[in-house]
Design a protein around this motif. Structure first.
Motif, PDB file in Angstrom:
ATOM      1  N   TYR A 285       0.848  -1.200   0.000  1.00 41.53           N
ATOM      2  CA  TYR A 285       0.000   0.000   0.000  1.00 41.53           C
ATOM      3  C   TYR A 285       0.875   1.239   0.000  1.00 41.53           C
ATOM      4  O   TYR A 285       1.901   1.292   0.686  1.00 41.53           O
ATOM      5  N   HIS A 286       0.478   2.232  -0.795  1.00 42.14           N
ATOM      6  CA  HIS A 286       1.127   3.537  -0.718  1.00 42.14           C
ATOM      7  C   HIS A 286       0.168   4.604  -1.225  1.00 42.14           C
ATOM      8  O   HIS A 286      -0.678   4.342  -2.069  1.00 42.14           O
ATOM      9  N   THR A 287       0.340   5.812  -0.670  1.00 40.57           N
ATOM     10  CA  THR A 287      -0.530   6.923  -1.014  1.00 40.57           C
ATOM     11  C   THR A 287       0.278   8.074  -1.586  1.00 40.57           C
ATOM     12  O   THR A 287       1.505   8.099  -1.503  1.00 40.57           O
ATOM     13  N   GLY A 288      -0.432   9.049  -2.160  1.00 42.84           N
ATOM     14  CA  GLY A 288       0.159  10.305  -2.588  1.00 42.84           C
ATOM     15  C   GLY A 288      -0.662  11.444  -2.032  1.00 42.84           C
ATOM     16  O   GLY A 288      -1.902  11.362  -1.976  1.00 42.84           O
ATOM     17  N   TYR A 289      -0.007  12.513  -1.620  1.00 42.52           N
ATOM     18  CA  TYR A 289      -0.674  13.630  -0.941  1.00 42.52           C
ATOM     19  C   TYR A 289      -1.812  14.228  -1.766  1.00 42.52           C
ATOM     20  O   TYR A 289      -2.832  14.654  -1.225  1.00 42.52           O
ATOM     21  N   THR A 290      -1.653  14.248  -3.078  1.00 43.41           N
ATOM     22  CA  THR A 290      -2.637  14.898  -3.950  1.00 43.41           C
ATOM     23  C   THR A 290      -3.946  14.121  -4.068  1.00 43.41           C
ATOM     24  O   THR A 290      -4.926  14.648  -4.601  1.00 43.41           O
ATOM     25  N   GLY A 291      -3.967  12.861  -3.579  1.00 43.28           N
ATOM     26  CA  GLY A 291      -5.200  12.071  -3.635  1.00 43.28           C
ATOM     27  C   GLY A 291      -5.070  10.790  -4.429  1.00 43.28           C
ATOM     28  O   GLY A 291      -6.046  10.321  -5.022  1.00 43.28           O
ATOM     29  N   THR A 292      -3.881  10.208  -4.441  1.00 41.80           N
ATOM     30  CA  THR A 292      -3.636   8.969  -5.170  1.00 41.80           C
ATOM     31  C   THR A 292      -3.275   7.853  -4.197  1.00 41.80           C
ATOM     32  O   THR A 292      -2.729   8.113  -3.135  1.00 41.80           O
ATOM     33  N   PHE A 293      -3.591   6.622  -4.567  1.00 39.28           N
ATOM     34  CA  PHE A 293      -3.080   5.470  -3.809  1.00 39.28           C
ATOM     35  C   PHE A 293      -3.204   4.199  -4.632  1.00 39.28           C
ATOM     36  O   PHE A 293      -3.982   4.131  -5.599  1.00 39.28           O
ATOM     37  N   VAL A 294      -2.414   3.205  -4.242  1.00 37.31           N
ATOM     38  CA  VAL A 294      -2.511   1.876  -4.839  1.00 37.31           C
ATOM     39  C   VAL A 294      -2.481   0.830  -3.728  1.00 37.31           C
ATOM     40  O   VAL A 294      -1.782   0.994  -2.732  1.00 37.31           O
ATOM     41  N   LEU A 295      -3.262  -0.207  -3.924  1.00 37.43           N
ATOM     42  CA  LEU A 295      -3.269  -1.392  -3.068  1.00 37.43           C
ATOM     43  C   LEU A 295      -2.971  -2.581  -3.966  1.00 37.43           C
ATOM     44  O   LEU A 295      -3.652  -2.779  -4.983  1.00 37.43           O
ATOM     45  N   ILE A 296      -1.966  -3.390  -3.597  1.00 33.17           N
ATOM     46  CA  ILE A 296      -1.546  -4.489  -4.471  1.00 33.17           C
ATOM     47  C   ILE A 296      -1.389  -5.770  -3.658  1.00 33.17           C
ATOM     48  O   ILE A 296      -0.731  -5.777  -2.605  1.00 33.17           O
ATOM     49  N   GLN A 302      -4.122  -9.284  -7.436  1.00 39.97           N
ATOM     50  CA  GLN A 302      -5.194  -8.316  -7.532  1.00 39.97           C
ATOM     51  C   GLN A 302      -4.717  -6.963  -7.010  1.00 39.97           C
ATOM     52  O   GLN A 302      -3.724  -6.863  -6.285  1.00 39.97           O
ATOM     53  N   ALA A 303      -5.428  -5.909  -7.409  1.00 40.16           N
ATOM     54  CA  ALA A 303      -5.027  -4.564  -7.021  1.00 40.16           C
ATOM     55  C   ALA A 303      -6.209  -3.605  -7.148  1.00 40.16           C
ATOM     56  O   ALA A 303      -7.176  -3.862  -7.863  1.00 40.16           O
ATOM     57  N   PHE A 304      -6.074  -2.484  -6.444  1.00 42.02           N
ATOM     58  CA  PHE A 304      -7.013  -1.374  -6.543  1.00 42.02           C
ATOM     59  C   PHE A 304      -6.178  -0.121  -6.750  1.00 42.02           C
ATOM     60  O   PHE A 304      -5.315   0.214  -5.930  1.00 42.02           O
ATOM     61  N   VAL A 305      -6.405   0.553  -7.870  1.00 40.15           N
ATOM     62  CA  VAL A 305      -5.653   1.762  -8.233  1.00 40.15           C
ATOM     63  C   VAL A 305      -6.607   2.943  -8.178  1.00 40.15           C
ATOM     64  O   VAL A 305      -7.682   2.909  -8.801  1.00 40.15           O
ATOM     65  N   PHE A 306      -6.223   3.989  -7.442  1.00 32.30           N
ATOM     66  CA  PHE A 306      -7.113   5.133  -7.272  1.00 32.30           C
ATOM     67  C   PHE A 306      -6.333   6.425  -7.504  1.00 32.30           C
ATOM     68  O   PHE A 306      -5.344   6.705  -6.817  1.00 32.30           O
ATOM     69  N   LEU A 307      -6.784   7.223  -8.478  1.00 31.96           N
ATOM     70  CA  LEU A 307      -6.143   8.495  -8.795  1.00 31.96           C
ATOM     71  C   LEU A 307      -7.163   9.618  -8.699  1.00 31.96           C
ATOM     72  O   LEU A 307      -8.233   9.550  -9.310  1.00 31.96           O
TER      73      LEU A 307
END
Length: 338
Positions: A285-296, A302-307
């Motif tokens: 798991y990792h996030t980005g301050y601007t509102g991004t993250f990925v779960l792998i 499987q994964a969930f990508v959120f931008l």
């Protein structure tokens, strides 16, 4: 098929927690993409589109800097328990190891006097003078300082700027055609915050230190699309194997990331990645301050990508963090593919 996660994201947009989002559910080689809301709401409302580029913020850390470091560790060019000073003598603290930096346990005091007044050269010199405390290895404090230092290390090893290293070692091998570092064409990019000093930031990195350090910053500065982030996530999800069968990273390298590498093994921190541990699995798991993250999940592929550009037009950080954590919980409890 609408998922509980989709419904919650719709509500986040309706409640103006974020203007819009591009996201995807990945399982094996199957991909479900979603695009909701708007690219921007200021100075005018513009609908979201499938090729929109986002300021990835701290996802730069895991997608670029950390990936290059993992390749160097694979080839034994780096040892995680060697001091950074050994490889980068310009960094004066001789007690901080690569492991400390990758697990955010370095206990480096990141404070730099008059930081926002410094130019690129002065800021780099100031960061190289930072020191750790005796709590080194005993506390975990997430900071961009460690990854910035690791970016300086990469430049030392490759004798090249990070923009060239990232392009040659990650972006081109993964065929991330729309991904850029440092800047992005503003017409194709989701804007971030409205600021007094810079106006509406668009096409230039939102992070203030990365804005100054530019091509020498390992902590932020990446711009990417949903499709390109999916390509990276697929590589991680498939244990380093690319669609053409090429082994980009070793399977062992990625599966070992599911281990807590922090010195006390109490912080759910892997090499560069955070770990989310549920009853049934462990997620990278990792996030980005601007509102991004990925779960792998590289075991069940499987994964969930959120931008998103949740800082546009204003930064509602405290509210967003609570909502983001709820979003992740909804996904994990309701929409993880079986």
């Amino acid at each position: 098929m609408q998922r509980q996660t989709d419904i919650y994201i719709e509500k986040l947009i309706q409640d103006r927690i974020l203007p819009g989002a591009s996201y995807a559910y990945l399982k094996g080689r199957q991909v479900e993409k979603r695009f909701q809301g708007f690219k921007q709401v200021l100075p005018s409302i513009v609908p979201i589109d499938s090729q929109l580029k986002y300021d990835m913020a701290s996802l730069t850390k895991v997608m670029m800097t950390n990936t290059v470091l993992l390749k160097l560790i694979e080839t034994s060019e780096l040892s995680i328990d060697q001091s950074l000073h050994y490889y980068l003598p310009e960094f004066i603290d001789q007690n901080v190891t690569i492991r400390h930096l990758l697990t955010h346990t370095s206990a480096i005091n990141p404070y730099i006097k008059n930081r926002d007044m410094l130019n690129q050269k002065a800021l780099k010199e100031a960061i190289l003078q930072l020191k750790s405390s005796d709590e080194r290895g005993l506390v975990c404090s997430y900071t961009d300082t460690g990854t910035i230092l690791l970016g300086f290390l990469i430049e030392k090893i490759y004798q090249d700027s990070l923009d060239n290293v990232f392009r040659n070692e990650v972006i081109e091998p993964l065929d991330m055609k729309k991904t850029t570092f440092v800047t992005s064409e503003s017409k194709r990019t989701a804007p971030t915050e409205m600021t007094d000093k810079r106006g509406i930031i668009c096409g230039e990195t939102h992070d203030p230190k990365a804005f100054v350090l530019r091509e020498h910053c390992g902590s932020a500065g990446l711009f990417s699309t949903l499709d390109d982030t999916i390509k990276f996530s697929n590589m991680m999800m498939q244990c380093g194997i690319l669609p053409d069968g090429t082994q980009f990273l070793k399977e062992e390298t990625i599966l070992n990331l599911l281990i807590d590498y922090s010195p006390t093994q109490k912080f759910n921190r892997s090499l560069g990645w955070n770990l989310i541990v549920t009853d049934s699995k462990t997620w990278l798991y990792h996030t980005g301050y601007t509102g991004t993250f990925v779960l792998i999940d590289p075991i069940d592929h499987q994964a969930f990508v959120f931008l998103s550009n949740r800082v546009h037009p204003t930064d509602q950080r405290a509210t967003y963090l609570t909502k983001r954590d709820q979003l992740i919980q909804i996904f994990l409890e309701n929409d993880v593919p079986k």
